[in-house]
Design an enzyme around this catalytic site. Structure first.
Site, short mmCIF file in Angstrom:
data_model
loop_
_atom_site.label_atom_id
_atom_site.label_comp_id
_atom_site.label_asym_id
_atom_site.label_seq_id
_atom_site.Cartn_x
_atom_site.Cartn_y
_atom_site.Cartn_z
N SER A 191 0.84 -1.19 0.00
CA SER A 191 0.00 0.00 0.00
C SER A 191 0.87 1.24 0.00
O SER A 191 2.02 1.21 0.48
CB SER A 191 -0.90 0.01 1.25
OG SER A 191 -1.54 1.26 1.41
N TYR A 204 -2.03 -0.67 10.45
CA TYR A 204 -2.16 -0.96 9.01
C TYR A 204 -0.89 -0.55 8.27
O TYR A 204 -0.33 -1.32 7.48
CB TYR A 204 -3.36 -0.22 8.43
CG TYR A 204 -3.55 -0.44 6.96
CD1 TYR A 204 -4.09 -1.64 6.49
CD2 TYR A 204 -3.18 0.52 6.03
CE1 TYR A 204 -4.25 -1.86 5.12
CE2 TYR A 204 -3.34 0.31 4.67
CZ TYR A 204 -3.88 -0.88 4.22
OH TYR A 204 -4.03 -1.09 2.87
#
Length: 326
Positions: A191, A204
């Site tokens: 990501s 995350y």
């Protein structure tokens, strides 16, 4: 005489610096053209890696898009996800549209180690050429401080199991046969949140930098043995995780992103997936560097924005949940 030498040294250093940056930016532009433009015209034949592609988190978003695109390019697909109903739906779509064989494996990656013996057993006998480690999750659906994560004892463990353990264990399962055949491709979906520390996305962001480092190290270890490990760091893609944000010039649809990202195979082992995301990554790196993200005033500002938009996000999350139930 001294002034003359000093002046010459300044000119030399200035010229050398300018030349360095000119060459650096020229190389970056050329690599960008190769990875995101040339790759559209001359694509790697993904069937060369093997007959089957395994995709985790394959019933929605980027995972489903990768599965469908890989089938379109001629591979048989193993779909792994937690919903049997959705697995059957995606498998039926692939078989009817592209006449490819499919297998489905129902597994919940948040459950930890217990699921992998079953997955290993169901993958036996398949020539797995490609593994797409796509499955992933956030812990709140919005920006929150670490201790404000809902049900933190359970949720944090689930995120780590889903985002980290899945990548390492699935890679462990398929690597041996790839090494034996001296060919294979592992695609790990990281990501943009891994590019710099991300306060209020703490766990995350940390799990995704693990995916990035793991991928790059694995590539260094196994590329000489014929296995390519590609790390993909997407920016915004319209999926359930991003609350199905509207597709725009800056936001890719999952199908478009998967198609462009697969084009980069053979051109780059570390990619944003598409040119627009690469440009956004570069802009963010220049305009919003890591030190600024960690500055107290910036964190407070992000926290304030999060609080102001929380109700809107909660409504959107509820809408996404309703869509998933259908």
């Amino acid at each position: 005489m001294v002034d003359c030498w000093c002046g010459s040294l300044v000119y030399f250093l200035g010229g050398a610096t300018a030349l360095y940056y000119l060459l650096r930016w020229s190389w970056m532009i050329w690599r960008g053209i190769q990875v995101y433009v040339v790759s559209r015209m001359w694509q790697t034949d993904l069937r060369e890696f093997g007959q089957w592609a395994v995709v985790t988190g394959a019933t929605a978003g980027i995972g489903q898009a990768y599965a469908i695109e890989l089938a379109r390019r001629g591979l048989d697909i193993v779909l792994i996800s937690r919903s049997q109903e959705k697995l059957a739906r995606v498998a039926a779509e692939i078989e009817s549209r592209y006449r490819r064989h499919t297998r489905v494996i129902q597994a919940d990656f948040t459950e930890g180690h217990s699921i992998y013996p079953t997955i290993e057993e169901q993958l036996k006998g398949l020539e797995i050429g490609i593994l797409v480690n796509n499955v992933g999750m956030n812990y709140a659906g919005m920006l929150v401080n670490f201790l404000d994560v809902p049900d933190p004892e359970k949720r944090i463990t689930e995120v780590i199991n889903c985002n980290i353990l899945s990548v390492t264990q699935m890679s462990r399962l398929v690597l041996p046969q790839m090494i034996e055949r001296s060919k294979g491709l592992i695609i790990n979906i990281s990501s943009e949140a891994s590019s710099n520390p991300q306060p209020m996305l703490t766990v995350y962001s940390a799990t995704k930098i693990f995916v990035t480092y793991f991928s790059r190290c694995l590539q260094a270890e196994y590329q000489p043995r014929g296995v390519t490990v590609q790390c993909v760091i997407p920016f915004l893609v319209s999926t359930n995780m991003t609350h199905n944000v509207k597709v725009s010039p800056l936001v890719k649809s999952a199908a478009s992103f998967a198609r462009e990202a697969l084009n980069t195979v053979g051109y780059s082992s570390f990619t944003s997936g598409c040119m627009m995301h690469a440009l956004q990554h570069l802009a963010l790196k220049i305009l919003f560097p890591g030190w600024l993200r960690l500055a107290p005033f910036c964190v407070r500002r992000i926290e304030r924005i999060s609080q102001e938009t929380r109700q809107i996000l909660e409504e959107r999350i509820a809408q996404c949940e309703k869509k998933r139930e259908r």
